[in-house]
Design a protein around this motif. Structure first.
Motif, mmCIF file in Angstrom:
data_model
loop_
_atom_site.group_PDB
_atom_site.id
_atom_site.type_symbol
_atom_site.label_atom_id
_atom_site.label_comp_id
_atom_site.label_asym_id
_atom_site.label_seq_id
_atom_site.Cartn_x
_atom_site.Cartn_y
_atom_site.Cartn_z
ATOM 1 N N ARG A 1 0.824 -1.210 0.000
ATOM 2 C CA ARG A 1 0.000 0.000 0.000
ATOM 3 C C ARG A 1 0.855 1.256 0.000
ATOM 4 N N TRP A 2 1.839 1.315 0.905
ATOM 5 C CA TRP A 2 2.663 2.522 0.964
ATOM 6 C C TRP A 2 3.512 2.662 -0.278
ATOM 7 N N GLY A 3 3.984 1.522 -0.790
ATOM 8 C CA GLY A 3 4.781 1.553 -2.005
ATOM 9 C C GLY A 3 3.999 2.182 -3.149
ATOM 10 N N ALA A 4 2.743 1.758 -3.293
ATOM 11 C CA ALA A 4 1.915 2.268 -4.386
ATOM 12 C C ALA A 4 1.640 3.759 -4.223
ATOM 13 N N PHE A 5 1.265 4.155 -3.011
ATOM 14 C CA PHE A 5 1.023 5.578 -2.775
ATOM 15 C C PHE A 5 2.271 6.375 -3.106
ATOM 16 N N GLU A 6 3.408 5.848 -2.651
ATOM 17 C CA GLU A 6 4.649 6.582 -2.883
ATOM 18 C C GLU A 6 4.981 6.667 -4.363
ATOM 19 N N THR A 7 4.747 5.585 -5.090
ATOM 20 C CA THR A 7 5.030 5.622 -6.523
ATOM 21 C C THR A 7 4.218 6.739 -7.184
ATOM 22 N N LEU A 8 2.942 6.786 -6.867
ATOM 23 C CA LEU A 8 2.097 7.814 -7.477
ATOM 24 C C LEU A 8 2.505 9.217 -7.003
ATOM 25 N N GLU A 9 2.866 9.311 -5.723
ATOM 26 C CA GLU A 9 3.324 10.599 -5.186
ATOM 27 C C GLU A 9 4.593 11.078 -5.879
ATOM 28 N N LYS A 10 5.540 10.155 -6.019
ATOM 29 C CA LYS A 10 6.819 10.500 -6.656
ATOM 30 C C LYS A 10 6.560 11.006 -8.060
ATOM 31 N N TRP A 11 5.700 10.276 -8.726
ATOM 32 C CA TRP A 11 5.451 10.567 -10.129
ATOM 33 C C TRP A 11 4.753 11.915 -10.308
ATOM 34 N N VAL A 12 3.727 12.177 -9.500
ATOM 35 C CA VAL A 12 3.013 13.443 -9.689
ATOM 36 C C VAL A 12 3.810 14.624 -9.140
ATOM 37 N N SER A 13 4.712 14.377 -8.175
ATOM 38 C CA SER A 13 5.446 15.491 -7.590
ATOM 39 C C SER A 13 6.854 15.616 -8.162
ATOM 40 N N GLY A 14 7.326 14.573 -8.844
ATOM 41 C CA GLY A 14 8.665 14.627 -9.428
ATOM 42 C C GLY A 14 9.778 14.308 -8.436
ATOM 43 N N ALA A 15 9.419 13.870 -7.214
ATOM 44 C CA ALA A 15 10.449 13.556 -6.217
ATOM 45 C C ALA A 15 10.859 12.091 -6.319
ATOM 46 N N TYR A 16 12.055 11.770 -5.856
ATOM 47 C CA TYR A 16 12.506 10.379 -5.905
ATOM 48 C C TYR A 16 12.420 9.689 -4.537
ATOM 49 N N ALA A 17 12.023 10.437 -3.518
ATOM 50 C CA ALA A 17 11.759 9.820 -2.210
ATOM 51 C C ALA A 17 10.270 10.029 -1.928
ATOM 52 N N GLY A 18 9.670 9.056 -1.249
ATOM 53 C CA GLY A 18 8.248 9.175 -0.975
ATOM 54 C C GLY A 18 7.967 9.454 0.488
ATOM 55 N N HIS A 19 9.001 9.412 1.312
ATOM 56 C CA HIS A 19 8.791 9.555 2.748
ATOM 57 C C HIS A 19 10.083 10.099 3.350
ATOM 58 N N THR A 20 9.957 10.923 4.379
ATOM 59 C CA THR A 20 11.172 11.442 5.012
ATOM 60 C C THR A 20 11.021 11.375 6.525
ATOM 61 N N ALA A 21 12.152 11.353 7.213
ATOM 62 C CA ALA A 21 12.142 11.359 8.682
ATOM 63 C C ALA A 21 13.378 12.144 9.122
ATOM 64 N N VAL A 22 13.385 12.584 10.367
ATOM 65 C CA VAL A 22 14.514 13.376 10.827
ATOM 66 C C VAL A 22 15.058 12.808 12.143
ATOM 67 N N CYS A 23 16.391 12.860 12.310
ATOM 68 C CA CYS A 23 17.013 12.341 13.530
ATOM 69 C C CYS A 23 17.155 13.471 14.543
ATOM 70 N N LEU A 24 16.922 13.134 15.801
ATOM 71 C CA LEU A 24 17.066 14.124 16.883
ATOM 72 C C LEU A 24 17.714 13.439 18.077
ATOM 73 N N ARG A 25 18.692 14.133 18.683
ATOM 74 C CA ARG A 25 19.344 13.577 19.858
ATOM 75 C C ARG A 25 18.855 14.367 21.068
ATOM 76 N N ASP A 26 18.512 13.665 22.160
ATOM 77 C CA ASP A 26 18.011 14.402 23.332
ATOM 78 C C ASP A 26 19.167 14.813 24.252
ATOM 79 N N SER A 27 18.837 15.466 25.371
ATOM 80 C CA SER A 27 19.894 16.037 26.226
ATOM 81 C C SER A 27 20.737 14.943 26.884
ATOM 82 N N ASN A 28 20.194 13.676 26.921
ATOM 83 C CA ASN A 28 20.991 12.574 27.464
ATOM 84 C C ASN A 28 21.821 11.892 26.383
ATOM 85 N N GLY A 29 21.754 12.424 25.179
ATOM 86 C CA GLY A 29 22.529 11.835 24.096
ATOM 87 C C GLY A 29 21.831 10.699 23.375
#
Ligand SMILES: *[C@@H]1O[C@H](CO)[C@@H](O)[C@H](O)[C@H]1NC(C)=O
Ligand SMILES: *[C@@H]1O[C@H](CO)[C@@H](O)[C@H](O)[C@H]1NC(C)=O
Ligand SMILES: *[C@@H]1O[C@H](CO)[C@@H](O)[C@H](O)[C@H]1NC(C)=O
Length: 383
Positions: free
Chosen positions: A229-257
């Protein structure tokens, strides 16, 4: 071209004949529409029918020989279907034969077009002849499909004969959604064909031995899912938006490391997709062992200059303010559909999208509902 001209001539002649009242003419102009190329038949169809008539109609689902499924088609007035499970393939879950008996055609040139679907496969066929037809499924994809068909049946949709062109376009989009190797290859082929993307198999090992110590706050994870399901959504998203990634996430380190990953689309205990901040080890373990969308993941560290300017406190404040909020289905669809027309590159058009959503609402109501209902509720301010 000559053939098209001839058919058009035939069509205009037959329309004239009908107009002078040849009520019992065995030849009906609507019947030859499927034989015409889409560019020709589509405008004629649009004039003959309202848009809603062009959508596939769910006629029922067959799950056993005792099915009492009967309906009236566009061409054949009497139709029956039933399902017989068998084990001709001598596989663990066996396969099945869908029997469809069509009779009482309203003219000798007409035909009915059908789509047959489970969450694991989609196929279609059309019938010209009044007799018993069969659709053979050699082997179910596995336990999940076998049980789905036992419990919910194989879904049958009737589609207007003139929609053959639309169906051929659908044929490229449908398999994307199936959670199988076939679906995965369909996604890859689709991206290669329509976006010019290239996929080159990496040498083994396919997993980098990344150490959490080397990852810093603000480092970016670009994810490309290519299956299910996610693969298909991402394929269509990539195609209509022109992006090559369909999902993003960000890393965060807390005060304890301790390292965390902030991302949207994390499933909570209630099965809802939400925004979440997850310990790195848990996120990475899921991607390595449990993510059935077969993701390609790129870890993109922040440039040292940007890292120096990255305000970890502000990033945490923002991340915590978003945690637990819904995934964002309510905006997803409008990132594609944002103009009156020209939203879809060919072979997609609004009719194809409407067809996919109609069929998908029947087969996987919860996902389709997420996308459309949340989006429309948000835009219409009804929720
Ligand atoms: C089908 O046949 C195979 C081989 O004889 C057997 O292992 C399997 O359990 C059968 N499956 C079903 C659903 O009967
Ligand atoms: C991965 O890295 C860790 C520490 O950096 C090391 O202990 C481990 O042996 C490595 N594993 C592989 C398969 O290289
Ligand atoms: C970082 O963000 C916090 C919270 O928004 C703010 O109070 C602080 O001034 C920012 N630090 C810098 C160096 O901009």
């Amino acid at each position: 071209m000559a053939k098209i001209g001839w058919l058009l001539l035939l069509l205009s002649v037959s329309v004239t004949v009908l107009e002078v009242g040849a009520l019992n003419s065995p030849f009906k102009p609507r019947d030859v529409l499927p034989l015409l190329p889409r560019q020709v038949s589509w405008p004629i169809l649009n004039r003959l029918y309202s848009a809603v008539d062009l959508l596939p109609v769910f006629v029922g689902a067959a799950s056993s020989p005792d099915d009492n499924l009967e309906w009236k088609g566009a061409c054949f007035y009497d139709n029956k279907a039933w399902m017989v499970f068998h084990n001709d393939s001598a596989t663990q879950f066996g396969g099945g034969t869908l029997h469809i008996k069509v009779s009482k055609a309203h003219s000798w040139t007409c035909m009915d077009l059908y789509i047959f679907a489970t969450p694991y496969r989609v196929t279609w066929d059309y019938y010209f002849l009044a007799r018993e037809h069969t659709l053979e499924i050699k082997a179910w994809e596995g336990k999940a499909e076998y049980e789905y068909v036992k419990n919910h049946g194989l879904s049958i949709f009737l589609l207007h004969a003139g929609m053959l062109g639309t169906l051929q376009a659908l044929w490229e989009v449908f398999p994307l959604f199936t959670n199988t190797g076939w679906g995965e290859n369909s996604n890859i082929n689709f991206l290669e064909k329509h976006m010019g993307a290239s996929f080159e198999a990496r040498p083994q090992p396919w997993v980098t031995n990344v150490s959490a110590d080397d990852i810093h706050s603000g480092d970016f994870l670009a994810v490309s899912k290519i299956r299910g399901r996610w693969g298909a959504f991402e394929t269509l998203e990539k195609w209509v938006s022109g992006a090559y990634a369909g999902h993003t996430a960000v890393c965060l380190r807390d005060s304890n490391g301790k390292l965390w990953v902030g991302e949207s689309g994390h499933e909570n205990e209630k099965g809802e997709d939400i925004i979440a901040i997850i310990p790195w080890e848990e996120w990475w373990d899921f991607e390595l062992h449990k993510d059935d969308s077969n993701p390609h993941i790129a870890l993109l560290p922040l440039h040292p200059d940007m890292r120096a300017r990255f305000n970890e406190t502000a990033a945490w404040e923002y991340a915590l303010s978003m945690a637990g909020k819904p995934y964002g289905y309510h905006n997803m669809i409008f990132s594609w559909i944002d103009t009156l027309n020209g939203n879809y590159p060919p072979p997609l058009d609004a009719n194809v999208v409407a067809c996919v959503m109609t069929i998908w609402s029947q087969i996987q109501p919860e996902y389709a509902a997420n996308m459309w209902n949340e989006a429309l509720n948000k835009r219409l301010e009804t929720k």
